[in-house]
Design a protein around this motif. Structure first.
Motif, PDB file in Angstrom:
ATOM      1  N   LEU A 284       0.481   6.260   4.397  1.00  0.00           N
ATOM      2  CA  LEU A 284      -0.014   4.963   4.868  1.00  0.00           C
ATOM      3  C   LEU A 284       1.142   4.019   5.156  1.00  0.00           C
ATOM      4  O   LEU A 284       1.141   3.315   6.177  1.00  0.00           O
ATOM      5  CB  LEU A 284      -0.948   4.350   3.820  1.00  0.00           C
ATOM      6  N   GLY A 285       2.148   4.017   4.285  1.00  0.00           N
ATOM      7  CA  GLY A 285       3.303   3.158   4.507  1.00  0.00           C
ATOM      8  C   GLY A 285       4.066   3.531   5.759  1.00  0.00           C
ATOM      9  O   GLY A 285       4.497   2.667   6.520  1.00  0.00           O
ATOM     10  N   GLY A 286       4.256   4.840   6.011  1.00  0.00           N
ATOM     11  CA  GLY A 286       4.951   5.276   7.211  1.00  0.00           C
ATOM     12  C   GLY A 286       4.205   4.902   8.478  1.00  0.00           C
ATOM     13  O   GLY A 286       4.803   4.451   9.460  1.00  0.00           O
ATOM     14  N   PHE A 287       2.872   5.072   8.468  1.00  0.00           N
ATOM     15  CA  PHE A 287       2.072   4.732   9.646  1.00  0.00           C
ATOM     16  C   PHE A 287       2.110   3.240   9.922  1.00  0.00           C
ATOM     17  O   PHE A 287       2.345   2.811  11.064  1.00  0.00           O
ATOM     18  CB  PHE A 287       0.626   5.192   9.441  1.00  0.00           C
ATOM     19  N   THR A 288       1.897   2.423   8.889  1.00  0.00           N
ATOM     20  CA  THR A 288       1.852   0.972   9.098  1.00  0.00           C
ATOM     21  C   THR A 288       3.214   0.412   9.474  1.00  0.00           C
ATOM     22  O   THR A 288       3.307  -0.519  10.276  1.00  0.00           O
ATOM     23  CB  THR A 288       1.333   0.251   7.848  1.00  0.00           C
ATOM     24  N   THR A 289       4.287   0.991   8.933  1.00  0.00           N
ATOM     25  CA  THR A 289       5.604   0.469   9.290  1.00  0.00           C
ATOM     26  C   THR A 289       5.989   0.858  10.711  1.00  0.00           C
ATOM     27  O   THR A 289       6.687   0.110  11.399  1.00  0.00           O
ATOM     28  CB  THR A 289       6.685   0.936   8.293  1.00  0.00           C
ATOM     29  N   MET A 290       5.516   2.015  11.198  1.00  0.00           N
ATOM     30  CA  MET A 290       5.830   2.419  12.566  1.00  0.00           C
ATOM     31  C   MET A 290       5.024   1.618  13.575  1.00  0.00           C
ATOM     32  O   MET A 290       5.548   1.159  14.593  1.00  0.00           O
ATOM     33  CB  MET A 290       5.541   3.917  12.755  1.00  0.00           C
ATOM     34  N   VAL A 291       3.732   1.434  13.316  1.00  0.00           N
ATOM     35  CA  VAL A 291       2.853   0.752  14.259  1.00  0.00           C
ATOM     36  C   VAL A 291       3.093  -0.746  14.270  1.00  0.00           C
ATOM     37  O   VAL A 291       3.077  -1.385  15.327  1.00  0.00           O
ATOM     38  CB  VAL A 291       1.377   1.055  13.931  1.00  0.00           C
ATOM     39  N   ALA A 292       3.333  -1.330  13.099  1.00  0.00           N
ATOM     40  CA  ALA A 292       3.362  -2.791  13.029  1.00  0.00           C
ATOM     41  C   ALA A 292       4.466  -3.347  12.147  1.00  0.00           C
ATOM     42  O   ALA A 292       4.458  -4.548  11.845  1.00  0.00           O
ATOM     43  CB  ALA A 292       2.009  -3.294  12.511  1.00  0.00           C
ATOM     44  N   ASN A 293       5.430  -2.519  11.709  1.00  0.00           N
ATOM     45  CA  ASN A 293       6.461  -2.991  10.777  1.00  0.00           C
ATOM     46  C   ASN A 293       5.828  -3.650   9.560  1.00  0.00           C
ATOM     47  O   ASN A 293       6.349  -4.625   9.017  1.00  0.00           O
ATOM     48  CB  ASN A 293       7.414  -3.979  11.465  1.00  0.00           C
ATOM     49  N   ALA A 294       4.666  -3.116   9.129  1.00  0.00           N
ATOM     50  CA  ALA A 294       3.891  -3.760   8.063  1.00  0.00           C
ATOM     51  C   ALA A 294       3.729  -2.844   6.858  1.00  0.00           C
ATOM     52  O   ALA A 294       2.696  -2.858   6.194  1.00  0.00           O
ATOM     53  CB  ALA A 294       2.517  -4.174   8.601  1.00  0.00           C
ATOM     54  N   GLY A 295       4.746  -2.046   6.556  1.00  0.00           N
ATOM     55  CA  GLY A 295       4.659  -1.161   5.404  1.00  0.00           C
ATOM     56  C   GLY A 295       5.001  -1.833   4.096  1.00  0.00           C
ATOM     57  O   GLY A 295       4.789  -1.250   3.027  1.00  0.00           O
ATOM     58  N   GLY A 296       5.525  -3.060   4.142  1.00  0.00           N
ATOM     59  CA  GLY A 296       5.967  -3.740   2.924  1.00  0.00           C
ATOM     60  C   GLY A 296       4.913  -3.865   1.850  1.00  0.00           C
ATOM     61  O   GLY A 296       5.137  -3.464   0.697  1.00  0.00           O
ATOM     62  N   PRO A 297       3.738  -4.433   2.155  1.00  0.00           N
ATOM     63  CA  PRO A 297       2.717  -4.566   1.111  1.00  0.00           C
ATOM     64  C   PRO A 297       2.257  -3.238   0.536  1.00  0.00           C
ATOM     65  O   PRO A 297       1.954  -3.143  -0.646  1.00  0.00           O
ATOM     66  CB  PRO A 297       1.573  -5.293   1.841  1.00  0.00           C
ATOM     67  N   VAL A 298       2.203  -2.193   1.362  1.00  0.00           N
ATOM     68  CA  VAL A 298       1.802  -0.881   0.864  1.00  0.00           C
ATOM     69  C   VAL A 298       2.807  -0.386  -0.178  1.00  0.00           C
ATOM     70  O   VAL A 298       2.447   0.032  -1.283  1.00  0.00           O
ATOM     71  CB  VAL A 298       1.695   0.137   2.017  1.00  0.00           C
ATOM     72  N   MET A 299       4.083  -0.439   0.159  1.00  0.00           N
ATOM     73  CA  MET A 299       5.109   0.018  -0.756  1.00  0.00           C
ATOM     74  C   MET A 299       5.236  -0.906  -1.968  1.00  0.00           C
ATOM     75  O   MET A 299       5.524  -0.437  -3.073  1.00  0.00           O
ATOM     76  CB  MET A 299       6.457   0.124  -0.032  1.00  0.00           C
ATOM     77  N   SER A 300       5.008  -2.183  -1.772  1.00  0.00           N
ATOM     78  CA  SER A 300       5.055  -3.109  -2.901  1.00  0.00           C
ATOM     79  C   SER A 300       4.008  -2.737  -3.939  1.00  0.00           C
ATOM     80  O   SER A 300       4.279  -2.708  -5.142  1.00  0.00           O
ATOM     81  CB  SER A 300       4.812  -4.548  -2.419  1.00  0.00           C
ATOM     82  N   MET A 301       2.799  -2.437  -3.476  1.00  0.00           N
ATOM     83  CA  MET A 301       1.740  -2.078  -4.402  1.00  0.00           C
ATOM     84  C   MET A 301       2.063  -0.775  -5.124  1.00  0.00           C
ATOM     85  O   MET A 301       1.827  -0.640  -6.328  1.00  0.00           O
ATOM     86  CB  MET A 301       0.402  -1.957  -3.664  1.00  0.00           C
ATOM     87  N   TYR A 302       2.643   0.182  -4.393  1.00  0.00           N
ATOM     88  CA  TYR A 302       3.000   1.454  -5.033  1.00  0.00           C
ATOM     89  C   TYR A 302       4.056   1.250  -6.114  1.00  0.00           C
ATOM     90  O   TYR A 302       3.919   1.754  -7.239  1.00  0.00           O
ATOM     91  CB  TYR A 302       3.503   2.450  -3.992  1.00  0.00           C
ATOM     92  N   LEU A 303       5.121   0.519  -5.784  1.00  0.00           N
ATOM     93  CA  LEU A 303       6.206   0.333  -6.743  1.00  0.00           C
ATOM     94  C   LEU A 303       5.740  -0.440  -7.970  1.00  0.00           C
ATOM     95  O   LEU A 303       6.135  -0.133  -9.100  1.00  0.00           O
ATOM     96  CB  LEU A 303       7.383  -0.386  -6.073  1.00  0.00           C
ATOM     97  N   LEU A 304       4.896  -1.448  -7.766  1.00  0.00           N
ATOM     98  CA  LEU A 304       4.382  -2.205  -8.901  1.00  0.00           C
ATOM     99  C   LEU A 304       3.451  -1.351  -9.756  1.00  0.00           C
ATOM    100  O   LEU A 304       3.484  -1.415 -10.986  1.00  0.00           O
ATOM    101  CB  LEU A 304       3.659  -3.465  -8.416  1.00  0.00           C
TER     102      LEU A 304
END
Length: 257
Positions: A151-171
């Motif tokens: 999900l992070g890879g798809f969102t970061t490629m399409v919209a540079n929006a992988g930050g919140p996905v990865m933030s939730m994972y790391l937390l």
């Protein structure tokens, strides 16, 4: 894309992009996820497809500053666990961009922003629960890494929006502030740099877009310095509320545009 439109910006439009670039620097060294506001601004000022290509080098500049600041705190086993799934997500995102027109990309960015806002709200409501995080070495932990990575890879490629996905994972994996910032800094530097050939091949990055980036990168530096100063002083809860509100407004604006 017709990058000639990048040189037809009004003063207010360039000011908005400069503010968004400053927010990128701030988000990379203080509050991860604040750059969703930058994403909304870029997509509102520029054509949606063009905005992803112009924003990417700005994000990379912020990633470099974050790595220089928090390089000693990265957790590399977590990074190596995520990268294969993220690579699959980036490929899926590239295939989507090959077929999507500007309207579809704009709608997708708006929907992703709203999804990320919902994810952030959910994370904040569950962050205080007294639950043991999934061990990254367990089957559940590996499955979580794969799902978040794609999900992070798809969102970061399409919209540079992988930050919140990865933030939730790391937390959810139990990372503390410095470990979180150091790991996410290296993660996004590596992922964003790997996206450059894909973006260039899709025509989202060229000489004209890089000239605009050269003007905008200047504003990333003060944003990063402000973030480094504020990271131990900022009221995190209030700021996240403002980011969520701005993200929702930006997402709705793109969907209704």
């Amino acid at each position: 894309m017709n990058t000639m439109t990048l040189f037809h910006l009004t003063g207010w439009e360039f000011a908005a992009l400069a503010f968004a670039a400053l927010l990128v620097g701030f988000s990379k060294t203080a509050v991860s996820g604040a750059n969703t506001v930058s994403l909304a601004i870029f997509a509102a000022v520029l054509p949606a497809r063009a905005s992803t290509g112009v924003l990417l080098p700005v994000l990379i500049a912020g990633d470099i500053l974050a790595v220089l600041t928090y390089r000693r705190h990265a957790h590399w086993p977590t990074l190596w666990r995520l990268f294969p799934a993220v690579a699959a997500g980036v490929v899926l995102g590239t295939l989507f961009l090959v077929r999507a027109d500007d309207g579809a990309v704009r709608t997708s960015i708006g929907a992703i922003l709203l999804l990320m806002a919902a994810v952030t709200v959910w994370r904040r409501r569950t962050a205080d629960r007294e639950e043991e995080p999934d061990s990254v070495g367990t089957r559940a932990g590996r499955a979580k890494a794969r799902s978040y990575g794609v999900l992070g890879g798809f969102t970061t490629m399409v919209a540079n929006a992988g930050g919140p996905v990865m933030s939730m994972y790391l937390l959810s994996a139990g990372f503390r502030k410095l470990g979180f910032l150091g790991t996410s800094a290296f993660f996004f530097l590596i992922v964003n740099v790997s996206k450059v050939p894909f973006s260039a091949g899709l025509g989202l990055i060229d000489g004209r877009s890089l000239l605009l980036d050269a003007a905008l990168v200047v504003f990333v530096v003060p944003g990063a310095l402000i973030g480094k100063w504020a990271v131990d002083r900022i009221d995190q809860r209030l700021f996240e509320q403002l980011v969520i509100a701005a993200t929702v407004v930006g997402g709705l604006q793109l969907l209704l545009r």
